[in-house]
Design a protein around this motif. Structure first.
Motif, PDB file in Angstrom:
ATOM      1  N   ARG A 154       0.870  -1.376  -0.244  1.00 30.43           N
ATOM      2  CA  ARG A 154      -0.103   0.362  -0.174  1.00 30.43           C
ATOM      3  C   ARG A 154       0.838   1.105  -0.030  1.00 30.43           C
ATOM      4  NH1 ARG A 154      -2.858   3.281   4.196  1.00 30.43           N
ATOM      5  NH2 ARG A 154      -1.931   2.438   5.503  1.00 30.43           N
ATOM      6  N   LEU A 155       2.255   1.165   0.786  1.00 29.92           N
ATOM      7  CA  LEU A 155       2.748   2.762   0.748  1.00 29.92           C
ATOM      8  C   LEU A 155       4.025   3.015  -0.092  1.00 29.92           C
ATOM      9  CD1 LEU A 155       3.767   1.724   5.024  1.00 29.92           C
ATOM     10  CD2 LEU A 155       2.353   4.130   4.173  1.00 29.92           C
ATOM     11  N   LEU A 156       3.831   1.353  -0.882  1.00 29.77           N
ATOM     12  CA  LEU A 156       4.677   1.889  -2.249  1.00 29.77           C
ATOM     13  C   LEU A 156       4.246   2.251  -3.572  1.00 29.77           C
ATOM     14  CD1 LEU A 156       7.496   0.396  -3.924  1.00 29.77           C
ATOM     15  CD2 LEU A 156       5.889  -0.806  -4.857  1.00 29.77           C
ATOM     16  N   PHE A 157       2.650   1.814  -3.354  1.00 28.34           N
ATOM     17  CA  PHE A 157       1.692   2.815  -4.509  1.00 28.34           C
ATOM     18  C   PHE A 157       1.339   3.779  -4.070  1.00 28.34           C
ATOM     19  CE2 PHE A 157       1.248  -1.725  -5.389  1.00 28.34           C
ATOM     20  CZ  PHE A 157       1.483  -2.045  -6.924  1.00 28.34           C
ATOM     21  N   ILE A 158       0.789   3.744  -2.735  1.00 29.76           N
ATOM     22  CA  ILE A 158       0.826   5.391  -2.727  1.00 29.76           C
ATOM     23  C   ILE A 158       1.630   6.443  -3.258  1.00 29.76           C
ATOM     24  CG2 ILE A 158       0.753   7.248  -1.184  1.00 29.76           C
ATOM     25  CD1 ILE A 158      -1.264   5.005   0.839  1.00 29.76           C
ATOM     26  N   GLY A 159       2.747   5.966  -2.458  1.00 32.78           N
ATOM     27  CA  GLY A 159       4.139   6.782  -3.311  1.00 32.78           C
ATOM     28  C   GLY A 159       4.453   7.259  -4.832  1.00 32.78           C
ATOM     29  N   MET A 160       4.553   5.606  -5.838  1.00 33.24           N
ATOM     30  CA  MET A 160       4.137   6.010  -6.627  1.00 33.24           C
ATOM     31  C   MET A 160       2.696   6.726  -7.201  1.00 33.24           C
ATOM     32  SD  MET A 160       4.759   1.295  -8.302  1.00 33.24           S
ATOM     33  CE  MET A 160       3.862   1.611  -9.465  1.00 33.24           C
ATOM     34  N   ALA A 161       1.874   6.417  -6.623  1.00 32.08           N
ATOM     35  CA  ALA A 161       0.710   7.310  -7.798  1.00 32.08           C
ATOM     36  C   ALA A 161       0.594   8.802  -7.398  1.00 32.08           C
ATOM     37  CB  ALA A 161      -0.672   7.279  -6.890  1.00 32.08           C
ATOM     38  N   VAL A 162       1.401   9.256  -5.486  1.00 31.86           N
ATOM     39  CA  VAL A 162       1.360  10.945  -5.835  1.00 31.86           C
ATOM     40  C   VAL A 162       2.614  11.201  -6.358  1.00 31.86           C
ATOM     41  CG1 VAL A 162       2.156  12.006  -3.680  1.00 31.86           C
ATOM     42  CG2 VAL A 162       0.874  10.737  -3.214  1.00 31.86           C
ATOM     43  N   SER A 163       3.556  10.150  -6.871  1.00 32.69           N
ATOM     44  CA  SER A 163       5.088  10.568  -7.444  1.00 32.69           C
ATOM     45  C   SER A 163       4.560  11.198  -8.704  1.00 32.69           C
ATOM     46  CB  SER A 163       6.672   9.454  -7.505  1.00 32.69           C
ATOM     47  OG  SER A 163       7.264  10.535  -8.161  1.00 32.69           O
ATOM     48  N   ALA A 164       4.221   9.719  -9.440  1.00 35.17           N
ATOM     49  CA  ALA A 164       3.275  10.050 -10.953  1.00 35.17           C
ATOM     50  C   ALA A 164       2.327  11.252 -11.141  1.00 35.17           C
ATOM     51  CB  ALA A 164       2.483   8.721 -11.508  1.00 35.17           C
ATOM     52  N   LEU A 197       9.666  14.452  -6.726  1.00 34.27           N
ATOM     53  CA  LEU A 197       9.742  13.077  -5.315  1.00 34.27           C
ATOM     54  C   LEU A 197      11.194  12.104  -5.782  1.00 34.27           C
ATOM     55  CD1 LEU A 197       5.424  14.155  -5.316  1.00 34.27           C
ATOM     56  CD2 LEU A 197       7.624  14.763  -3.138  1.00 34.27           C
ATOM     57  N   MET A 198      11.094  12.375  -6.841  1.00 33.66           N
ATOM     58  CA  MET A 198      11.923  11.294  -7.483  1.00 33.66           C
ATOM     59  C   MET A 198      13.519  11.434  -6.669  1.00 33.66           C
ATOM     60  SD  MET A 198      13.483   9.603 -10.832  1.00 33.66           S
ATOM     61  CE  MET A 198      14.614  10.924 -11.428  1.00 33.66           C
ATOM     62  N   VAL A 199      13.389  12.567  -6.630  1.00 35.01           N
ATOM     63  CA  VAL A 199      15.181  12.915  -5.865  1.00 35.01           C
ATOM     64  C   VAL A 199      15.262  12.906  -4.843  1.00 35.01           C
ATOM     65  CG1 VAL A 199      16.939  15.451  -5.377  1.00 35.01           C
ATOM     66  CG2 VAL A 199      15.897  14.646  -7.855  1.00 35.01           C
ATOM     67  N   GLU A 201       7.968   8.109 -10.409  1.00 31.44           N
ATOM     68  CA  GLU A 201       8.078   9.358 -11.617  1.00 31.44           C
ATOM     69  C   GLU A 201       9.056   9.131 -12.535  1.00 31.44           C
ATOM     70  OE1 GLU A 201       9.159  12.867  -9.526  1.00 31.44           O
ATOM     71  OE2 GLU A 201      11.191  13.515 -11.582  1.00 31.44           O
ATOM     72  N   ALA A 202       9.718   7.554 -12.695  1.00 35.25           N
ATOM     73  CA  ALA A 202      10.988   6.939 -13.436  1.00 35.25           C
ATOM     74  C   ALA A 202       9.680   6.167 -14.966  1.00 35.25           C
ATOM     75  CB  ALA A 202      11.319   5.773 -12.768  1.00 35.25           C
ATOM     76  N   ALA A 203       8.054   5.951 -14.318  1.00 38.52           N
ATOM     77  CA  ALA A 203       7.269   5.448 -14.866  1.00 38.52           C
ATOM     78  C   ALA A 203       6.803   6.432 -16.193  1.00 38.52           C
ATOM     79  CB  ALA A 203       6.336   4.875 -14.184  1.00 38.52           C
ATOM     80  N   MET A 204       6.544   7.985 -15.198  1.00 40.53           N
ATOM     81  CA  MET A 204       6.207   8.915 -16.087  1.00 40.53           C
ATOM     82  C   MET A 204       7.638   9.235 -17.472  1.00 40.53           C
ATOM     83  SD  MET A 204       3.083   9.711 -15.908  1.00 40.53           S
ATOM     84  CE  MET A 204       2.201   8.263 -15.043  1.00 40.53           C
ATOM     85  N   THR A 205       8.362   9.460 -16.509  1.00 39.17           N
ATOM     86  CA  THR A 205       9.546   9.769 -18.251  1.00 39.17           C
ATOM     87  C   THR A 205       9.218   8.552 -19.491  1.00 39.17           C
ATOM     88  OG1 THR A 205      11.161   9.100 -17.273  1.00 39.17           O
ATOM     89  CG2 THR A 205      11.935  10.621 -16.190  1.00 39.17           C
ATOM     90  N   LEU A 206       9.322   7.069 -18.734  1.00 32.43           N
ATOM     91  CA  LEU A 206       8.934   6.919 -19.947  1.00 32.43           C
ATOM     92  C   LEU A 206       7.815   6.703 -21.067  1.00 32.43           C
ATOM     93  CD1 LEU A 206      10.213   3.696 -21.407  1.00 32.43           C
ATOM     94  CD2 LEU A 206       8.613   2.679 -19.825  1.00 32.43           C
ATOM     95  N   LEU A 207       6.748   6.958 -20.074  1.00 31.25           N
ATOM     96  CA  LEU A 207       5.233   7.496 -20.971  1.00 31.25           C
ATOM     97  C   LEU A 207       5.654   8.993 -21.627  1.00 31.25           C
ATOM     98  CD1 LEU A 207       2.299   7.485 -21.491  1.00 31.25           C
ATOM     99  CD2 LEU A 207       1.762   8.831 -19.539  1.00 31.25           C
ATOM    100  N   PHE A 208       6.291   9.451 -21.007  1.00 29.25           N
ATOM    101  CA  PHE A 208       6.752  10.890 -22.439  1.00 29.25           C
ATOM    102  C   PHE A 208       7.617  10.469 -22.830  1.00 29.25           C
ATOM    103  CE2 PHE A 208       5.050  14.931 -20.430  1.00 29.25           C
ATOM    104  CZ  PHE A 208       4.266  14.229 -18.770  1.00 29.25           C
TER     105      PHE A 208
END
Lengths: 583, 170
Positions: free
Chosen positions: A170-180, A221-223, A565-572
């Motif tokens: 849950r914590l991992l996915f919250i972090g991912m969602a917020v950052s993305a 948020l990645m940094v 954020e890394a996932a978003m860079t791939l999307l972009f």
């Protein structure tokens, strides 16, 4: 909550009868890793030349691995997925080395002077060398020096999530969602939408500080997540940044050491570009050479331990034999010797010198970049490229095409070394067998250069390179570097002074101090601030709530912030390939 | 005290050195003075650190005795779960691995006693830690046979680490 934990328990128990051979290297893992790595390599090559960004992509590969291995094939294991991310990042990692160097040959019109086959040989050899050169460093940095490798730690968190319970997931996915989401909202202007969250915030302007005080902070948020995982070592980087920006800069200004036309907001930029950054590069080099000398006993222990691994009973030889390192060194030496002799037409003596210095430099640069990413996650590749080009221009009698070609070997090798160390750290944390990871990397790392070089060639034919359509910022930077060096415009005195300081700092007994302080002077404050903030939060929480809280709560959130954020860079990157985005 | 003075001198030398080196061209004389200050700082710091480690070892609050206690505790706990059910092993192993991380952090000062010794201890310890990590993954994946095999490897490696720590004469 208890109910969901029970469901997870039952889901895992379904495979508890699977007592066959523990799945690690499987055809599914290798095929998936190669395909996903190739997809990322093609996307990031294109996006890198147009928008200027690339990414290792290990964490995304780990998530895709779970989706396919467990979601579709219903049989993936933690260590099998570790192989997926290892292969995917091995294929993808040569992209940054390729797009920094090879397009520069096209921009300067020098590509016709070299057979395309040399491009492939130089970059593929770099990819393999980076992996072999770190064989003894794995034991030294991961097992003995216990460096943190934040990206590797984050990827391990992702890999272990299905077995770690609902709360961590849950914590991992919250972090991912917020950052993305934050990253996506920050990119609104690129998508033609109004700006809501800026990419950075100028605290200096908000606090009405003088114009020459640089206090801007990237809202990444990645940094911040990188800092959250790094902890104490990052505090030294923050302190060094403060020294560089808020002690040296005002003193230099007060003492009148600046040209008279440098005023206002240009002060900070001038001091950074002409004074502290070159000093930082020198410190990085001096610090890593001292580190190498000091670590010699540990490296000897590591080599002995690798040699002794084969004598362990119970069939537990899990280390890649040292002969791979010797083979790598021989290959590097022969490659540089033949290239310098055949392609550069240098005499045998000079070719021999080029090969010897080149091999030594690749080893030192790989060590430095691995040490730096291990302690902080930052990789000083552009600074090292500057030094590489300087050394190579001297060795090759200022032959630019040969210099850039050999520069590609060095660039791919050092970025590959850093990536491999991150992957091996992940492997250590999930219990992967190091020799298996290293073998799959060796088997697949050459694929990346083929993809990246093909994409570069296609872009050249379709649009040209170094124009408004394809600005290729990294290659343009290399071109400027070459021109600056040829014009004698390199601060060698700063490199030497910084090198001496870095060497002395690393002798202090604080592991890697010279490299850490060098890095703090090399990096812009824009990124040091969010990174340092993450480190401060880590240390604060560690003192208040203990180590367990860091492992159980902070780590999954931080990993999520990095992955989102890394996932978003791939999307972009993909959106750029599709033509949806353009600078 | 020596360590504190050493740290102050090291920082002062670094600041002075960075400022004098930042000038275009660098002030080499100023850099040399700063390096001398740094050198004195480094000497005092290393001395202070060594003395601190020996004091901690004698009082039993840190150093070898603490490492010994941490490892012994981990070994005893692993012994209890060698044949325990899978769910219990995963739960207990998660906690043991977190505590072993603390061992690695507390072993850092042993560097002062010699890098070869430190390297040997950490090399065996890390091999065991990796084996326990693999055991955790295998149990979590439902591969009990592999899990038990590596749990046993990790247990043996930690015992070997403990012997190496006990052999230290600090």
């Amino acid at each position: 909550m208890a109910n969901t934990d029970l469901k997870l328990e039952k889901a895992t128990s379904k495979r508890s009868g699977s007592n066959g051979k523990y799945r690690e290297i499987t055809p599914a893992a290798i095929i998936l890793g190669v395909l996903w790595g190739a997809f990322m390599a093609a996307s990031f090559t294109y996006a890198g030349m147009i928008m200027g960004f690339t990414s290792g992509g290990s964490a995304i590969a780990a998530i895709v691995g779970w989706g396919v291995l467990r979601g579709i094939l219903k049989k993936g294991t933690v260590v099998e997925n570790n192989i997926v991310q290892t292969v995917a990042s091995a294929v993808n990692i040569s992209v940054s080395g390729v797009i920094f160097t090879i397009p520069a040959l096209y921009i300067m019109g020098l590509h016709k002077e070299i057979n395309t086959m040399y491009f492939f040989l130089a970059t593929a050899a770099g990819a393999i060398l980076g992996i072999t050169f770190i064989i003894p460093l794995r034991k030294q940095m991961i097992e003995i020096d216990r460096l943190r490798f934040p990206t590797g730690t984050a990827v391990a968190t992702v890999l272990k999530t299905p077995g770690s319970g609902i709360e961590k997931a849950r914590l991992l996915f919250i972090g991912m969602a917020v950052s993305a989401i934050v990253y996506l909202v920050q990119q609104f202007p690129v998508l033609g939408l109004p700006e809501i969250i800026p990419e950075y915030i100028d605290l200096g302007a908000i606090l009405h500080l003088p114009e020459w005080v640089s206090l801007a902070m990237a809202l990444s948020l990645m940094v911040f997540g990188m800092g959250l995982i790094t902890g104490r070592n990052g505090l030294i980087v923050l302190a060094g940044g403060i020294l560089s920006y808020y002690i040296i800069t005002p003193i230099v200004k007060t003492l009148g050491w600046l040209p008279s036309d440098v005023t206002g907001g240009a002060v900070s930029d001038f001091v950074y570009s002409n004074m502290t950054r070159p000093l930082g590069i020198g410190m990085l080099l001096g610090g890593s050479i001292a580190g190498l000398i000091l670590s010699m006993p540990v490296i000897i222990v590591a080599l002995r331990s690798i040699a002794n691994a084969s004598k362990l009973g119970t069939g537990r030889n899990e280390e890649l034999p040292i002969k791979y390192l010797y083979a790598g060194i021989t290959l590097a030496f022969l490659l540089l010797l033949v290239t310098a002799y055949q392609l550069g037409g240098l005499g045998f003596g000079r070719s021999l010198l080029t090969a010897l210095v080149g091999v030594a430099w690749i080893f030192v640069a790989s060590l430095l970049v691995a040490m730096s990413t291990g302690m902080t996650d930052w990789s000083p590749v552009s600074g090292l490229s500057l030094v590489s080009v300087m050394i190579l221009l001297y060795l090759t009698n200022k032959q630019v095409p040969l210099t850039i070609l050999l520069g590609a070997t060095v660039g791919v090798a050092i970025s590959g070394a850093a990536d491999m160390m991150q992957d091996l750290k992940t492997g250590h944390l999930v219990g992967g067998i190091p020799s298996r990871q290293q073998k799959v990397e060796l088997l697949t790392a050459w694929i990346g250069p083929i993809i990246a070089l093909t994409v570069v060639g296609l872009i050249w034919k379709a649009y040209g390179i170094g124009n408004e359509m394809v600005p290729a910022p990294q290659a343009m930077a290399l071109k400027s570097m070459v021109e600056a060096i040829l014009g004698g415009n390199v601060p060698v005195d700063k490199f030497i002074a910084g090198g001496i300081l870095g060497f002395a700092l690393s002798m202090s007994g604080i592991p890697g101090l010279g490299v850490l302080v060098g890095l703090s002077m090399y990096l812009p404050m824009l990124y040091i601030l969010p990174y340092g903030l993450g480190c401060v939060v880590h240390e604060f929480l560690k003192r208040k709530r203990g180590n367990e809280f860091i492992t159980e709560k902070v780590l999954p959130v931080a990993a999520g912030l990095m992955v989102g954020e890394a996932a978003m860079t791939l999307l972009f990157a993909v959106l750029t390939v599709m033509g949806v985005l353009h600078p | 005290m020596k360590k504190l003075v050493g740290n102050v001198l090291l920082t002062a030398g670094l600041i002075g050195g960075a400022i004098t080196a930042a000038r275009i061209p660098p002030m080499w004389g100023g850099l040399a003075v700063s390096l001398a200050i740094m050198g004195a700082g480094i000497f005092l710091r290393r001395q202070g650190e060594k003395e601190e480690l020996h004091r901690a070892a004698q009082s039993g609050t840190g150093g070898v005795k603490e490492l010994d206690a941490l490892l012994t505790d981990a070994i005893n706990r692993i012994e209890k779960i060698l044949d325990a059910p899978r769910e219990e092993v995963v739960k207990e192993l998660t906690k043991i691995l977190e505590e072993l991380d603390e061992f690695a952090e507390k072993a850092q000062p042993l560097r002062i006693e010699g890098l070869m010794t430190y390297g040997n201890i950490m090399s065996i310890f890390s091999r065991g830690e990796r084996a326990l990590n693999r055991a955790w993954s295998a149990f979590a994946d439902g591969y009990e046979e592999e899990g038990r095999k590596y749990l046993r490897y990790g247990y043996e490696d930690l015992k070997e680490t403990l012997s190496a720590v006990k052999a230290l004469k600090v």
